[in-house]
Design a protein around this motif. Structure first.
Motif, mmCIF file in Angstrom:
data_model
loop_
_atom_site.group_PDB
_atom_site.id
_atom_site.type_symbol
_atom_site.label_atom_id
_atom_site.label_comp_id
_atom_site.label_asym_id
_atom_site.label_seq_id
_atom_site.Cartn_x
_atom_site.Cartn_y
_atom_site.Cartn_z
ATOM 1 N N SER A 32 -40.240 -13.354 9.403
ATOM 2 C CA SER A 32 -39.027 -12.913 9.280
ATOM 3 C C SER A 32 -38.867 -11.555 10.280
ATOM 4 O O SER A 32 -39.802 -11.206 10.976
ATOM 5 C CB SER A 32 -38.450 -12.400 7.928
ATOM 6 O OG SER A 32 -39.465 -11.424 7.607
ATOM 7 N N HIS A 36 -38.355 -13.539 13.993
ATOM 8 C CA HIS A 36 -36.969 -14.572 13.607
ATOM 9 C C HIS A 36 -35.924 -14.095 14.650
ATOM 10 O O HIS A 36 -35.410 -15.158 15.243
ATOM 11 C CB HIS A 36 -36.692 -14.338 12.155
ATOM 12 C CG HIS A 36 -35.784 -15.280 11.764
ATOM 13 N ND1 HIS A 36 -34.442 -15.148 11.886
ATOM 14 C CD2 HIS A 36 -35.601 -16.436 11.320
ATOM 15 C CE1 HIS A 36 -33.621 -16.313 11.630
ATOM 16 N NE2 HIS A 36 -34.645 -16.866 11.108
ATOM 17 N N HIS A 61 -45.152 -22.756 3.693
ATOM 18 C CA HIS A 61 -44.770 -21.735 4.391
ATOM 19 C C HIS A 61 -43.630 -20.896 3.955
ATOM 20 O O HIS A 61 -43.446 -19.775 3.722
ATOM 21 C CB HIS A 61 -44.395 -22.420 5.808
ATOM 22 C CG HIS A 61 -43.576 -21.186 6.716
ATOM 23 N ND1 HIS A 61 -44.186 -20.237 7.392
ATOM 24 C CD2 HIS A 61 -42.493 -21.329 7.226
ATOM 25 C CE1 HIS A 61 -43.492 -19.708 8.248
ATOM 26 N NE2 HIS A 61 -42.160 -20.566 8.148
ATOM 27 N N VAL A 62 -42.557 -21.609 3.346
ATOM 28 C CA VAL A 62 -41.399 -21.569 2.623
ATOM 29 C C VAL A 62 -41.744 -20.720 1.315
ATOM 30 O O VAL A 62 -41.247 -19.708 0.992
ATOM 31 C CB VAL A 62 -40.440 -22.477 2.560
ATOM 32 C CG1 VAL A 62 -39.051 -21.888 1.629
ATOM 33 C CG2 VAL A 62 -40.209 -22.883 3.999
ATOM 34 N N LYS A 66 -42.747 -17.045 2.049
ATOM 35 C CA LYS A 66 -41.241 -16.471 1.966
ATOM 36 C C LYS A 66 -40.582 -16.516 3.433
ATOM 37 O O LYS A 66 -39.752 -15.529 3.498
ATOM 38 C CB LYS A 66 -41.027 -15.331 1.151
ATOM 39 C CG LYS A 66 -41.857 -15.335 -0.329
ATOM 40 C CD LYS A 66 -40.923 -16.108 -1.054
ATOM 41 C CE LYS A 66 -41.676 -16.293 -2.694
ATOM 42 N NZ LYS A 66 -42.048 -17.431 -3.281
ATOM 43 N N SER A 67 -40.953 -17.494 4.295
ATOM 44 C CA SER A 67 -40.430 -17.553 5.600
ATOM 45 C C SER A 67 -39.428 -18.773 5.704
ATOM 46 O O SER A 67 -39.694 -19.914 5.062
ATOM 47 C CB SER A 67 -41.490 -17.558 6.539
ATOM 48 O OG SER A 67 -42.221 -16.114 6.380
ATOM 49 N N THR A 68 -38.886 -18.564 6.698
ATOM 50 C CA THR A 68 -38.016 -19.875 7.128
ATOM 51 C C THR A 68 -38.573 -20.382 8.281
ATOM 52 O O THR A 68 -39.339 -20.014 9.100
ATOM 53 C CB THR A 68 -36.613 -19.703 7.065
ATOM 54 O OG1 THR A 68 -36.334 -18.556 8.412
ATOM 55 C CG2 THR A 68 -35.940 -18.901 6.214
ATOM 56 N N ASP A 70 -36.372 -22.254 10.430
ATOM 57 C CA ASP A 70 -34.978 -22.870 11.042
ATOM 58 C C ASP A 70 -34.475 -22.384 12.432
ATOM 59 O O ASP A 70 -33.777 -23.145 12.988
ATOM 60 C CB ASP A 70 -33.764 -22.010 10.125
ATOM 61 C CG ASP A 70 -33.546 -20.464 10.167
ATOM 62 O OD1 ASP A 70 -34.789 -19.844 10.299
ATOM 63 O OD2 ASP A 70 -32.709 -19.903 9.916
#
Length: 186
Positions: A32, A36, A61-62, A66-68, A70
């Motif tokens: 993040s 990001h 990973h998610v 706690k990352s995305t 996207d």
């Protein structure tokens, strides 16, 4: 976020836009905040980005980190630790740009020096990036890394690219397929 953080996020997004506009690939930690924001800038201009995660899968990973994912076109899972992620990110790049930085940033900087990278530091953003010029003098023995720093992210990128094309590409016969690594820790 504070005003300083908001301005740094804006600069990093502009940097991502410039990376895409120059036809480069962003290789960065898949996390993040600053990475990001840079990847979002790349995506907004139709560029490509690769996120490197220490996870073994996108689910880990998610859930664990706690990352995305996207904003990344590709996610590389190194199935190891944060240090392996840093080595992979830096080794996969021709140019390393450091913004901010905390605990692991000195290690990333040292890896970049050992790997003889062109290193750009966006300065006056706080944290480790403000002391890297002094660190550089101590870790440079035997390294062919080059250090550039500046306040304007686009001008810094252009200076790094110009240096790469003029000096490093002569040795390698042209720019490799590697990307631009954005190194930082929030």
């Amino acid at each position: 976020t504070s005003d300083v953080e908001a301005s740094v996020l804006k600069d990093v997004r502009l940097l991502g836009e410039a990376i895409a506009e120059r036809g480069l690939v962003l290789v960065t930690e898949a996390c993040s905040m600053l990475p990001h924001a840079c990847a979002s800038g790349v995506r907004s201009r139709g560029g490509q980005s690769v996120g490197i995660t220490p996870a073994m899968s996108i689910d880990e990973h998610v859930s664990k980190y706690k990352s995305t994912a996207d904003v990344f076109d590709s996610l590389v899972c190194v199935d190891s630790d944060l240090i392996a992620r840093e080595v992979t990110t830096i080794s996969s790049s021709d140019i390393v740009i450091i913004v901010g930085g905390r605990t692991r940033a000195p290690g990333e900087f040292a890896i970049s020096c050992v790997r003889d990278k062109l290193i750009g530091v966006l300065n006056e953003v706080g944290n480790v990036s403000d002391v890297i010029p002094a660190m550089f003098r101590h870790v440079m023995k035997g390294s062919h890394a080059r250090l550039f720093y500046g306040k304007d992210p686009v001008m810094l990128l252009d200076r790094l690219l110009s240096t790469y094309v003029e000096q490093h590409s002569r040795k390698a016969g042209g720019m490799s397929n590697k990307g631009i690594s954005m190194s930082w820790f929030n």
